[in-house]
Every structure is written in structure tokens, then in C-alpha cells.
Design a protein around this motif. Structure first.
Motif, short mmCIF file in Angstrom:
data_model
loop_
_atom_site.label_atom_id
_atom_site.label_comp_id
_atom_site.label_asym_id
_atom_site.label_seq_id
_atom_site.Cartn_x
_atom_site.Cartn_y
_atom_site.Cartn_z
N ARG A 1 0.82 -1.20 0.00
CA ARG A 1 0.00 0.00 0.00
C ARG A 1 0.86 1.26 0.00
N VAL A 2 0.23 2.39 -0.31
CA VAL A 2 0.91 3.67 -0.15
C VAL A 2 0.88 4.01 1.33
N ALA A 3 2.02 3.82 2.00
CA ALA A 3 2.08 3.94 3.46
C ALA A 3 2.37 5.36 3.91
N GLU A 4 3.10 6.13 3.08
CA GLU A 4 3.47 7.50 3.44
C GLU A 4 3.33 8.39 2.23
N GLU A 5 2.92 9.63 2.47
CA GLU A 5 2.85 10.63 1.40
C GLU A 5 3.44 11.93 1.92
N ILE A 6 4.46 12.43 1.24
CA ILE A 6 5.15 13.64 1.68
C ILE A 6 5.05 14.68 0.58
N SER A 7 4.47 15.81 0.91
CA SER A 7 4.37 16.92 -0.04
C SER A 7 5.70 17.67 -0.06
N VAL A 8 6.20 17.92 -1.28
CA VAL A 8 7.48 18.63 -1.44
C VAL A 8 7.15 20.06 -1.86
N ASP A 9 6.84 20.87 -0.88
CA ASP A 9 6.38 22.23 -1.14
C ASP A 9 7.57 23.20 -1.10
N LEU A 10 8.48 23.01 -2.04
CA LEU A 10 9.68 23.84 -2.13
C LEU A 10 9.78 24.42 -3.53
N GLU A 11 10.26 25.65 -3.62
CA GLU A 11 10.45 26.26 -4.93
C GLU A 11 11.58 25.57 -5.67
N ARG A 12 11.44 25.50 -6.99
CA ARG A 12 12.49 24.96 -7.84
C ARG A 12 13.35 26.11 -8.38
N PRO A 13 14.68 25.85 -8.57
CA PRO A 13 15.45 24.65 -8.23
C PRO A 13 15.64 24.51 -6.72
N ARG A 14 15.97 23.31 -6.28
CA ARG A 14 15.99 22.98 -4.86
C ARG A 14 17.41 22.61 -4.41
N PRO A 15 18.13 23.52 -3.77
CA PRO A 15 19.47 23.19 -3.28
C PRO A 15 19.39 22.11 -2.20
N VAL A 16 20.24 21.09 -2.31
CA VAL A 16 20.19 20.00 -1.33
C VAL A 16 20.67 20.44 0.05
N THR A 17 21.33 21.61 0.12
CA THR A 17 21.81 22.11 1.40
C THR A 17 20.78 23.00 2.11
N ASP A 18 19.67 23.31 1.44
CA ASP A 18 18.61 24.10 2.04
C ASP A 18 18.07 23.36 3.27
N PRO A 19 17.99 24.03 4.44
CA PRO A 19 17.49 23.34 5.65
C PRO A 19 16.13 22.69 5.44
N ALA A 20 15.25 23.33 4.65
CA ALA A 20 13.93 22.72 4.41
C ALA A 20 14.07 21.43 3.60
N PHE A 21 15.01 21.41 2.66
CA PHE A 21 15.26 20.20 1.87
C PHE A 21 15.83 19.11 2.77
N VAL A 22 16.78 19.48 3.62
CA VAL A 22 17.40 18.51 4.53
C VAL A 22 16.34 17.91 5.46
N ALA A 23 15.43 18.74 5.94
CA ALA A 23 14.37 18.24 6.83
C ALA A 23 13.47 17.25 6.11
N LEU A 24 13.11 17.56 4.85
CA LEU A 24 12.28 16.64 4.07
C LEU A 24 13.02 15.34 3.79
N ARG A 25 14.32 15.43 3.53
CA ARG A 25 15.09 14.23 3.28
C ARG A 25 15.10 13.32 4.52
N SER A 26 15.27 13.92 5.69
CA SER A 26 15.25 13.13 6.93
C SER A 26 13.89 12.48 7.14
N ARG A 27 12.84 13.23 6.82
CA ARG A 27 11.49 12.69 6.97
C ARG A 27 11.24 11.54 6.02
#
Length: 274
Positions: free
Chosen positions: A218-244
């Protein structure tokens, strides 16, 4: 009437009908299931992909990611439940699947009926930076060039739905980054509804509007990626989503630096099971 109600009214059996989403350029899935022998790989999948939306699908090996993509693409008729998808769709696989006996431009237009196929192919190849390779043979292309040709072959058909089944999996790290940037650019230009199957957490977050995790059929998790493009991988919001997203996948970071392209291994090697 809701999509679910329409499906219930049309469905007369437990077998899946992969239908055209009439008047809709998105995907609607209700209660989709797939079993192989006595094993349920997918069970009760509900999923909607809006027109123009980019969705990434992740999960452990064997979780059914590619199986679901094939069902949406109409390549597997063994599903139960309901799948409604646009007629105009294209699929890019991990392997480019080019015909070695056809030139690059003829591969791009294979099966396509247009007044001037060569001109159409060159226009599509130009979008992926390969117009100069139109008359080349597939065997002379690099891995990245072959995958870009496969993208041109998909996009020349102007699909309402683009299905990407780990298309960068066989590429080296630097070529993979280039290919990801190209897909992001092409998606923004053409805006098909897009489903990307991937094992790469950063890839999913760089490209998608939503990241879905398959678990236990089943689809167990759904994470919305509400970040403007382009998305730097060092952006704290990006890092937080990656951890999640990593937590949703049941893995944890090792603490090593994953941002250096000189010393870092493939992103999948950067994490250990929690």
C-alpha cells in the motif's frame, strides 16, 4: 459523482480495467491490487495524480513500484481494482531500449506517424541536446546520450502521462545529475502528469511535487514537497524533508557528507537501516 462512484458504477467484476480518463489528463486508481501466485505485491492502492503533477514513488526492492507503474502504463492486465489513465502516455525504462539497427532519429520516431518524421525527431533531439547525433547509431552513444534519446522518443509523442521507471539507475553520478536537471526542465516545459519510480531519496525530492512510499502493498506515506524549484540540497527545508522521507523508508543517515561529488558514493550507499 466522485471518481470512486464512477468506478463502482462501471465495474462489473473484480478484474481491473485500465481505462482512458476521458476529459482528464491525470491518473485515478481505486483499490488496485496485484498478486503473483500466493503473494500479494499490491493490495488496495488508491492514488490520484493530477494533470501536470510530478509524483515520485519509493520503497524497498520488491515493494511493487515498477509493478504499479506497469499497471498504470497498461503493460500488465493482471490487476484487480480500477486504473484510469490518459491514452496519450509514454514510458522511459532504466535501459534505453533503442533498436541498434536504426539510427538515432529513426529510434525517436519509431511507430510515430507524422508528415516529416526526420524533422520532428531532430526537433525532439534538440530539446535534449542531441540534434547533432540524429544520424548516429545507438552503439556510438554514451549511456547518458542513450537515455536522453529515450526521453526524446517519449516526449515527441506529447504524452499527457509520462512514466519513468528508474531511468537514471544505470548512469554514473555526474551524468545522473545532468539527466535529472534535464528531466526537470522538460517537465516544466511540457507539463505531463509524471510518475517517477526511484530508489534515490534526493532525486525524488529534487524533482517531485509529492513523494510516496510503498510498504506492505500500500501507499504507506505521502510527503508533499512544497519547495520552490530549483531545490538546493543544502537548504534546511530540503534537509528536513530528506530526513522525513528516510524515516518513512525505515533508514537513517550515517552522518557522512553526501554533498561532495568527488568522494561521496551513490546516495543509496549513504544510509544504513535504522
Amino acid at each position: 459523482m466522485t471518481v470512486r462512484e464512477r468506478f463502482r458504477n462501471r465495474s462489473g467484476s473484480g478484474r481491473s480495467l485500465v481505462r482512458t480518463a476521458a476529459g482528464d489528463r491525470g491518473v485515478h486508481i481505486i483499490g488496485a491490487g496485484r498478486r503473483f501466485d500466493d503473494r500479494h505485491v499490491l493490495d488496495g492502492i488508491d492514488l490520484t495524480i493530477a494533470p501536470g503533477e510530478f509524483v515520485a514513488l519509493l520503497g524497498a526492492s520488491g515493494s511493487g513500484k515498477s509493478t504499479l507503474l506497469r499497471g498504470i502504463g497498461g503493460l500488465d492486465d493482471g490487476f484487480t481494482g480500477e486504473i484510469a489513465a490518459p491514452t496519450a502516455k509514454a514510458i522511459v525504462f532504466q535501459e534505453h531500449r533503442l533498436m541498434p539497427w536504426l539510427s538515432v532519429w529513426r529510434n525517436v520516431t519509431l511507430g510515430l506517424r507524422v508528415p516529416d518524421p526526420r524533422a520532428a525527431a531532430i526537433a525532439a533531439l534538440d530539446e535534449v541536446g542531441l540534434a547533432s547525433k540524429a544520424d548516429a547509431w545507438p552503439a556510438t552513444l554514451s549511456g547518458g546520450e542513450a537515455q536522453r534519446t529515450a526521453l526524446a522518443r517519449a516526449l515527441i509523442r506529447e504524452p499527457d502521462l509520462l512514466l519513468l521507471d528508474e531511468p537514471f539507475g544505470a548512469l554514473d553520478a555526474l551524468t545522473r545529475i545532468t539527466a535529472q536537471n534535464l528531466v526537470a526542465s522538460l517537465w516544466q516545459r511540457h507539463r505531463p502528469a509524471t510518475l517517477l519510480v526511484t530508489h534515490d531519496v534526493e532525486e525524488a525530492l529534487l524533482l517531485a511535487d509529492r513523494a510516496l512510499v510503498l510498504r506492505n502493498g500500500r501507499v504507506a506515506e505521502e510527503i508533499s514537497v512544497d519547495l520552490e524549484r530549483p531545490r538546493p540540497v543544502t537548504d534546511p527545508a530540503f534537509v528536513a524533508l530528506r530526513s522525513r522521507l528516510l524515516a518513512a523508508l525505515g533508514v537513517a543517515p550515517t552522518g557522512r557528507d553526501v554533498h561532495s561529488t568527488e568522494t561521496a558514493p551513490h546516495p543509496e550507499q549513504e544510509y544504513t537501516h535504522a
